[in-house]
Structure formats: structure tokens, C-alpha cells
Design a protein around this motif. Structure first.
Motif, mmCIF file in Angstrom:
data_model
loop_
_atom_site.group_PDB
_atom_site.id
_atom_site.type_symbol
_atom_site.label_atom_id
_atom_site.label_comp_id
_atom_site.label_asym_id
_atom_site.label_seq_id
_atom_site.Cartn_x
_atom_site.Cartn_y
_atom_site.Cartn_z
ATOM 1 N N ALA A 46 0.678 -1.142 -0.097
ATOM 2 C CA ALA A 46 0.157 0.127 0.065
ATOM 3 C C ALA A 46 0.688 1.183 0.022
ATOM 4 O O ALA A 46 1.987 1.069 0.262
ATOM 5 N N THR A 53 -2.337 7.297 6.206
ATOM 6 C CA THR A 53 -3.066 6.992 5.032
ATOM 7 C C THR A 53 -2.350 5.803 4.548
ATOM 8 O O THR A 53 -3.348 4.650 4.347
ATOM 9 N N SER A 57 -4.601 2.100 4.579
ATOM 10 C CA SER A 57 -4.749 1.370 3.443
ATOM 11 C C SER A 57 -4.050 -0.170 3.617
ATOM 12 O O SER A 57 -4.577 -1.309 2.993
ATOM 13 N N ARG A 61 -6.170 -3.670 3.396
ATOM 14 C CA ARG A 61 -5.736 -4.923 2.260
ATOM 15 C C ARG A 61 -5.505 -6.108 2.633
ATOM 16 O O ARG A 61 -5.720 -7.239 2.345
#
Length: 242
Positions: A46, A53, A57, A61
Motif C-alpha cells: 500500500a 494513510t 490502506s 488490504r
């Protein structure tokens, strides 16, 4: 008074004597068997303009991949999370150190016993964003009966070879003096070691594809496993007439 018992003389000295000649042989076995396990490595990546952030992410995932693998139930024997990292990428130009973006990754290992499910799972994983799949690596279980079969065959070959040498001298075996795994008394691999060749799938990454559009599962042909066992054996012989 001389002792004519070959077994008694054999234990008195670490080498053979005319009354108790020794013979040393090697026994080996080479077997092939279908694999029992297949292991794949999954790397989930990611990126983001800031650390939070990128981490959010990656967390999302990673959870998605774990949930996907777990849907295969008993076909998955082992599922483990390994290395995890969040790394800043700095700009190449400009004054001072400025972070351009953050890259995150987490490594997952899955071990399966159902090879049909393996092909389907690898296809689904390869169709996920920023996901890399490596493998499969085929293997036998450490407790597989194939290892025991190879060990028995190696011992039987050692005994048979010793008998053939004794027969060539016109005599027979008297006693077993020593039986040792190859490498048990020095450096070397474990007895009955399973030797495998890894089949590595190309790195796969797809962007924006959903599971409903996933192509048919990969048709993976399991790689036969080569099992090697070896022993050293020493016997005493009844004195031959030469």
C-alpha cells in the motif's frame, strides 16, 4: 587362551581382527512421492502521501487478503503473518529531506493441502490490487510415512550389501556393530531429508479487478518430491576360510 567368540573380540577393539573381521557398508534409498503440502508467499502493499494513510490502506488490504484465504476453510492448514514495514520515500530533488510518499507492505504465508483450492486462491490473490504471490513450494509433511519407508529401505540395502560381501568370502554375518544416519556424527543434512525444487509463480498484480471478473483458477501440477535416505552400517563376520 585365545577367545574365539567373534562378538567378544569385536567389542574389545574398534577395528576388525582375524577372529572377528569387520565389514562397513552404506545403504541408500531414493523414493518419489506426491507432495502433501503447498506453501505460497503473499506480499500485500500500500502507499499514501502520509504515514497514516499508507497504514490505513495497508491494514484494509491485509484484512481483505486474510479474509479471502480463510474462506477456503480446512484446505488452509497454516496461515501466518511475517514481516511488516512502513517506509518513507524521499524526493530526489530539492533542498533538504522531504518525504514524497510512504510505502507499506506485509508478508503472509499460507500452506494448503487441497491443490485445487490452491489454484483458485492464487488466481484470486493475483487479481487483487498491489498484491504479489510467490510459489508454490511443494513438500511432504515431516511425519510423512514416505520418510520411514525410505529409512527402512536404506537399512535393508545395507544389510543386503553386507550379506553379498560376506557371501563372496564364503561366510556369513555374525553381528551388527553399528548403524548410523549419514551426517549423524558430523556436519550434514538430516537423515531422510526431502529434497524439493521450488516452482515460483511470476509476480502478479492487477488493478481495479473484482472477484466476479476473476479468470478461472490456475491449473497447478504438483511437483513430485524426491526423498533420500542413507545409513552407514558395520558388521562382524564369521572368520572366512581364505
Amino acid at each position: 587362551m585365545a577367545n574365539d567368540d567373534p562378538n567378544t573380540d569385536a567389542t574389545a577393539v574398534p577395528y576388525g581382527t582375524p577372529q572377528a573381521p569387520r565389514i562397513a557398508v552404506r545403504g541408500e534409498a531414493h523414493l518419489e512421492a506426491e507432495p502433501e503440502l503447498a506453501r505460497i508467499g503473499i506480499t500485500v502493499s500500500a502507499r499514501g502521501t502520509d504515514r497514516r494513510t499508507a497504514l490505513a490502506s495497508l491494514t484494509q488490504r491485509n484484512a481483505g487478503v486474510l479474509d479471502l484465504v480463510k474462506t477456503y476453510g480446512e484446505a488452509v492448514e497454516r496461515l501466518e503473518t511475517g514481516a511488516f514495514s512502513i517506509t518513507p520515500e524521499f524526493t530526489k530533488h530539492g533542498r533538504g529531506e522531504r518525504i514524497r510518499t510512504y510505502h507499506g507492505s506485509v508478508h503472509i504465508t499460507a500452506e494448503l493441502t487441497d491443490f485445487t483450492a490452491l489454484g483458485e486462491l492464487t488466481t484470486h490473490l493475483a487479481d487483487l490490487d498491489l498484491t504479489r504471490v510467490d510459489g508454490p513450494w511443494w513438500s511432504l509433511r515431516p511425519t510423512s510415512p514416505v520418510h520411514a519407508t525410505a529409512r527402512r529401505q536404506a537399512v535393508h540395502e545395507a544389510v543386503q550389501r553386507a550379506r553379498e560381501y560376506a557371501d563372496a568370502l564364503g561366510t556369513t554375518l555374525a553381528a551388527l556393530v553399528e548403524l548410523a544416519d549419514i551426517g549423524a556424527e558430523g556436519p550434514g543434512g538430516p537423515f531422510g531429508h526431502t529434497m524439493t525444487r521450488s516452482a515460483v509463480m511470476p509476480t502478479s498484480a492487477a488493478y481495479g479487478a473484482g472477484l466476479d471478473d476473476t479468470p478461472a483458477g490456475l491449473d497447478l501440477e504438483p511437483e513430485r518430491q524426491h526423498v533420500h535416505a542413507a545409513v552407514n552400517a558395520r558388521f562382524t563376520l564369521h572368520p572366512p576360510t581364505l
